[in-house]
Design an enzyme around this catalytic site. Structure first.
Site, PDB file in Angstrom:
ATOM      1  N   ARG A  61      37.889  49.129  50.547  1.00 19.38           N
ATOM      2  CA  ARG A  61      38.412  47.772  50.375  1.00 19.38           C
ATOM      3  C   ARG A  61      39.904  47.720  50.702  1.00 19.38           C
ATOM      4  O   ARG A  61      40.392  46.767  51.312  1.00 19.38           O
ATOM      5  CB  ARG A  61      38.148  47.293  48.945  1.00 19.38           C
ATOM      6  CG  ARG A  61      38.595  45.875  48.705  1.00 19.38           C
ATOM      7  CD  ARG A  61      37.961  45.310  47.453  1.00 19.38           C
ATOM      8  NE  ARG A  61      38.360  43.924  47.269  1.00 19.38           N
ATOM      9  CZ  ARG A  61      39.077  43.495  46.234  1.00 19.38           C
ATOM     10  NH1 ARG A  61      39.470  44.338  45.295  1.00 19.38           N
ATOM     11  NH2 ARG A  61      39.403  42.229  46.148  1.00 19.38           N
ATOM     12  N   HIS A  65      41.678  45.283  53.426  1.00 18.35           N
ATOM     13  CA  HIS A  65      42.811  44.402  53.111  1.00 18.35           C
ATOM     14  C   HIS A  65      44.054  44.776  53.926  1.00 18.35           C
ATOM     15  O   HIS A  65      44.839  43.907  54.300  1.00 18.35           O
ATOM     16  CB  HIS A  65      43.143  44.452  51.618  1.00 18.35           C
ATOM     17  CG  HIS A  65      42.179  43.678  50.768  1.00 18.35           C
ATOM     18  ND1 HIS A  65      42.488  43.220  49.522  1.00 18.35           N
ATOM     19  CD2 HIS A  65      40.911  43.269  51.008  1.00 18.35           C
ATOM     20  CE1 HIS A  65      41.445  42.557  49.012  1.00 18.35           C
ATOM     21  NE2 HIS A  65      40.471  42.592  49.893  1.00 18.35           N
ATOM     22  N   ASN A  92      44.545  41.210  45.775  1.00 15.13           N
ATOM     23  CA  ASN A  92      44.535  42.660  45.583  1.00 15.13           C
ATOM     24  C   ASN A  92      44.673  43.049  44.115  1.00 15.13           C
ATOM     25  O   ASN A  92      44.844  44.212  43.795  1.00 15.13           O
ATOM     26  CB  ASN A  92      45.629  43.325  46.403  1.00 15.13           C
ATOM     27  CG  ASN A  92      46.941  43.302  45.683  1.00 15.13           C
ATOM     28  OD1 ASN A  92      47.118  43.992  44.687  1.00 15.13           O
ATOM     29  ND2 ASN A  92      47.851  42.512  46.163  1.00 15.13           N
ATOM     30  N   HIS A 190      29.687  45.558  50.320  1.00 11.85           N
ATOM     31  CA  HIS A 190      29.467  45.115  48.931  1.00 11.85           C
ATOM     32  C   HIS A 190      28.232  45.768  48.322  1.00 11.85           C
ATOM     33  O   HIS A 190      27.849  45.445  47.210  1.00 11.85           O
ATOM     34  CB  HIS A 190      29.396  43.590  48.857  1.00 11.85           C
ATOM     35  CG  HIS A 190      30.729  42.927  49.067  1.00 11.85           C
ATOM     36  ND1 HIS A 190      30.890  41.576  49.237  1.00 11.85           N
ATOM     37  CD2 HIS A 190      31.984  43.451  49.126  1.00 11.85           C
ATOM     38  CE1 HIS A 190      32.175  41.292  49.402  1.00 11.85           C
ATOM     39  NE2 HIS A 190      32.859  42.420  49.348  1.00 11.85           N
TER      40      HIS A 190
HETATM   41  C1  HEM Z   1      33.572  38.740  54.015  1.00  7.02           C
HETATM   42  C2  HEM Z   1      34.611  38.475  53.252  1.00  7.02           C
HETATM   43  C3  HEM Z   1      34.866  39.198  51.961  1.00  7.02           C
HETATM   44  C4  HEM Z   1      35.144  38.627  50.776  1.00  7.02           C
HETATM   45  C5  HEM Z   1      35.271  37.140  50.509  1.00  7.02           C
HETATM   46  C6  HEM Z   1      35.289  39.675  49.805  1.00  7.02           C
HETATM   47  C7  HEM Z   1      35.587  39.475  48.482  1.00  7.02           C
HETATM   48  C8  HEM Z   1      35.581  40.475  47.517  1.00  7.02           C
HETATM   49  C9  HEM Z   1      35.851  40.263  46.131  1.00  7.02           C
HETATM   50  C10 HEM Z   1      36.217  38.931  45.490  1.00  7.02           C
HETATM   51  C11 HEM Z   1      35.691  41.436  45.494  1.00  7.02           C
HETATM   52  C12 HEM Z   1      35.800  41.712  44.006  1.00  7.02           C
HETATM   53  C13 HEM Z   1      37.227  41.816  43.568  1.00  7.02           C
HETATM   54  C14 HEM Z   1      37.280  41.904  42.083  1.00  7.02           C
HETATM   55  O1  HEM Z   1      37.100  40.878  41.412  1.00  7.02           O
HETATM   56  O2  HEM Z   1      37.449  43.013  41.548  1.00  7.02           O
HETATM   57  C15 HEM Z   1      35.332  42.406  46.492  1.00  7.02           C
HETATM   58  C16 HEM Z   1      35.096  43.721  46.230  1.00  7.02           C
HETATM   59  C17 HEM Z   1      34.858  44.655  47.207  1.00  7.02           C
HETATM   60  N1  HEM Z   1      34.869  44.432  48.572  1.00  7.02           N
HETATM   61 FE1  HEM Z   1      34.917  42.657  49.485  1.00  7.02          FE
HETATM   62  N2  HEM Z   1      35.091  40.869  50.422  1.00  7.02           N
HETATM   63  C18 HEM Z   1      34.837  40.635  51.739  1.00  7.02           C
HETATM   64  C19 HEM Z   1      34.651  41.586  52.719  1.00  7.02           C
HETATM   65  C20 HEM Z   1      34.723  42.937  52.503  1.00  7.02           C
HETATM   66  C21 HEM Z   1      34.807  43.933  53.543  1.00  7.02           C
HETATM   67  C22 HEM Z   1      34.917  43.630  55.028  1.00  7.02           C
HETATM   68  C23 HEM Z   1      34.817  45.142  52.923  1.00  7.02           C
HETATM   69  C24 HEM Z   1      34.912  46.510  53.524  1.00  7.02           C
HETATM   70  C25 HEM Z   1      34.512  46.844  54.732  1.00  7.02           C
HETATM   71  C26 HEM Z   1      34.719  44.895  51.500  1.00  7.02           C
HETATM   72  C27 HEM Z   1      34.623  45.859  50.539  1.00  7.02           C
HETATM   73  C28 HEM Z   1      34.628  45.627  49.180  1.00  7.02           C
HETATM   74  C29 HEM Z   1      34.379  46.659  48.185  1.00  7.02           C
HETATM   75  C30 HEM Z   1      33.994  48.093  48.458  1.00  7.02           C
HETATM   76  C31 HEM Z   1      34.554  46.053  46.949  1.00  7.02           C
HETATM   77  C32 HEM Z   1      34.458  46.724  45.567  1.00  7.02           C
HETATM   78  C33 HEM Z   1      35.834  47.224  45.198  1.00  7.02           C
HETATM   79  C34 HEM Z   1      35.870  48.079  43.955  1.00  7.02           C
HETATM   80  O3  HEM Z   1      34.833  48.496  43.454  1.00  7.02           O
HETATM   81  O4  HEM Z   1      36.991  48.342  43.507  1.00  7.02           O
HETATM   82  N3  HEM Z   1      34.695  43.549  51.290  1.00  7.02           N
HETATM   83  N4  HEM Z   1      35.290  41.793  47.718  1.00  7.02           N
HETATM   84  C1  LIG Z   2      48.376  47.219  42.281  1.00  3.83           C
HETATM   85  C2  LIG Z   2      49.172  45.974  42.218  1.00  3.83           C
HETATM   86  O1  LIG Z   2      50.338  45.942  42.533  1.00  3.83           O
HETATM   87  N1  LIG Z   2      48.503  44.882  41.850  1.00  3.83           N
HETATM   88  C3  LIG Z   2      49.133  43.603  41.769  1.00  3.83           C
HETATM   89  C4  LIG Z   2      48.303  42.560  42.512  1.00  3.83           C
HETATM   90  O2  LIG Z   2      48.825  41.255  42.319  1.00  3.83           O
HETATM   91  C5  LIG Z   2      49.044  40.840  40.959  1.00  3.83           C
HETATM   92  C6  LIG Z   2      49.625  39.451  40.966  1.00  3.83           C
HETATM   93  O3  LIG Z   2      48.792  38.569  41.604  1.00  3.83           O
HETATM   94  C7  LIG Z   2      49.955  41.809  40.209  1.00  3.83           C
HETATM   95  O4  LIG Z   2      50.060  41.421  38.852  1.00  3.83           O
HETATM   96  C8  LIG Z   2      49.369  43.208  40.298  1.00  3.83           C
HETATM   97  O5  LIG Z   2      50.267  44.121  39.702  1.00  3.83           O
END
Ligand code: HEM
Ligand SMILES: CC(=O)N[C@H]1CO[C@H](CO)[C@@H](O)[C@@H]1O
Ligand SMILES: *[C@@H]1O[C@H](CO)[C@@H](O)[C@H](O)[C@H]1NC(C)=O
Ligand SMILES: *[C@@H]1O[C@H](CO)[C@@H](O)[C@H](O)[C@H]1NC(C)=O
Ligand SMILES: *[C@@H]1O[C@H](CO)[C@@H](O)[C@H](O)[C@H]1NC(C)=O
Ligand SMILES: *[C@@H]1O[C@H](CO)[C@@H](O)[C@H](O)[C@H]1NC(C)=O
Length: 325
Positions: A61, A65, A92, A190
């Protein structure tokens, strides 16, 4: 005359080679300048990922980003200075793994100071961590240079939000040179990882501002999420597996969730609202894990090349969180 022609030809070829190496990344870019670099990264990932397999999700992720903002140039790693950096942007909030990258960087710096970019370390460690946890392999050509600019607003503008509909997703990906196939495949990431309730709780509690639920989300699933996980709209601490029961397994079950209308985000559900992406999802489900891995690899290779800085652009940072002084 013949000699002259030959050397003229050699110069031409040389120019062509120089131009082409400067025009793109290459596999094993550090083979001469830091032959152990890729091995050091892989070894570190190998040794440490087992203690924290969820870090593989965090790193892929982070790579995504990074690439979507100013290209894959490590700008996501920069700390805020006088201006707020990408790191501090809401999308992020849950990007993790910064320490992990810093630790790898210091090992690589000890081996060859000032040679290996932070941007390449993100790209390589994301790939390695997915491979080590049993997921797909993709090629990571190297030679990325580090950017010197990181702006919070650019992260907010370029990273797609979970509430994006199909049109907004298509535009966001097209802005990065990615097409609908890439959108479907990369969303497949995902299949691993977690989300905070706040990334989707509007779908459960207040979809249109009338205290309603998103009709495109399976109502049974929504009910379970509400009773077992996200007990109110402001819950910003509970985490939910995006692909329940297999959050550490890189498989096709994310697409299964999507067709069952159980994709967690509106952006996941949106893949069903367009005939092209819908049919790609169905095809993937009718295919095999090998096909998914092959296609995923192609899209990752494309993503990893977005607006990379090469040659004499950017710099090789000494510390990933700081631009060189
Ligand atoms: C298509 C548009 C995408 C959207 C709108 C999106 C949105 C999100 C959101 C909202 C989360 C959860 C964040 C949280 O609340 O902790 C997430 C998690 C994640 N996304 Fe996406 N994402 C997208 C595309 C991608 C892409 C292209 C990748 C990688 C190739 C990716 C990999 C991941 C992974 C692995 C997680 C889990 C992160 C973790 O476990 O810490 N996503 N994504
Ligand atoms: C790891 C890190 O710097 N996370 C930051 C992401 O953005 C929020 C504000 O939107 C910060 O509070 C976090 O520290
Ligand atoms: C970057 O910021 C983090 C968090 O604020 C801090 O822990 C770290 O020491 C900083 N890195 C550098 C090199 O200043
Ligand atoms: C998608 O979202 C954008 C931005 O919010 C909006 O302008 C557009 O009308 C939406 N498209 C559809 C088809 O709902
Ligand atoms: C739902 O959204 C509306 C409009 O944004 C807002 O006025 C209302 O307070 C929200 N309800 C809850 C429970 O958050
Ligand atoms: C979570 O919500 C609480 C109360 O609503 C708030 O005080 C806190 O700042 C929030 N935390 C984050 C990280 O947004």
């Amino acid at each position: 005359m013949k000699m002259r022609n030959q050397s003229y030809f050699k110069v031409l070829i040389l120019c062509f080679l120089v131009a082409s190496t400067h025009a793109q990344l290459q596999l094993g870019f550090y083979a001469k300048s830091c032959p152990k670099a890729e091995k050091i990264i892989l070894n570190f990932v190998h040794e440490h990922i087992h203690n924290a397999p969820s870090l593989a999700a965090a790193l892929i992720r982070m790579h995504f980003h990074d690439c979507f903002v100013r290209g894959c140039d490590g700008s996501i790693l920069l700390n805020s200075t006088t201006n707020q950096a990408e790191k501090n942007a809401p999308p992020n909030l849950t990007v993790r793994g910064f320490d992990f990258i810093d630790r790898i960087k210091s090992l690589v710096e000890a081996e060859c100071p000032g040679v290996v970019s932070c941007a390449d370390i993100i790209a390589l460690s994301a790939r390695d961590s997915i491979v080590v946890t049993g997921g797909p392999f993709w090629k990571v050509p190297t030679g990325r240079r580090d950017g010197v600019v990181s702006k919070l607003q650019e992260a907010t503008q370029n990273i797609p939000a979970p509430f994006f509909n199909f049109t907004s997703l298509q535009t966001s990906f097209a802005n990065q040179g990615l097409d609908l196939k890439d959108l479907v495949l990369l969303s497949g990431a995902h299949t691993i990882g977690i989300s905070l309730c706040t990334s989707f709780s509007n779908r459960l509690y207040n979809f249109t501002g009338k205290g309603d639920q998103d009709p495109s989300l399976d109502s049974e699933y929504a009910k379970n999420l509400k009773t077992l996980k996200c007990k109110n709209i402001n819950d910003n601490t509970t985490i939910v597996e995006m692909d329940p029961g297999s959050r550490n397994t890189f498989d096709l079950s994310y697409y299964n969730q999507v067709v069952k209308r159980r994709g967690l985000f509106q952006s996941d559900s949106a893949l069903l609202t367009n005939s092209v992406t819908k049919s790609l999802v169905t095809q993937l489900l009718h295919g095999s894990i090998e096909i998914f891995y092959d296609e995923f690899a192609k899209s990752m290779e494309k993503m990893g090349q977005i607006k990379v800085k090469i040659g004499s652009e950017g710099e090789i940072r000494k510390h990933c969180a700081l631009v060189n002084s």
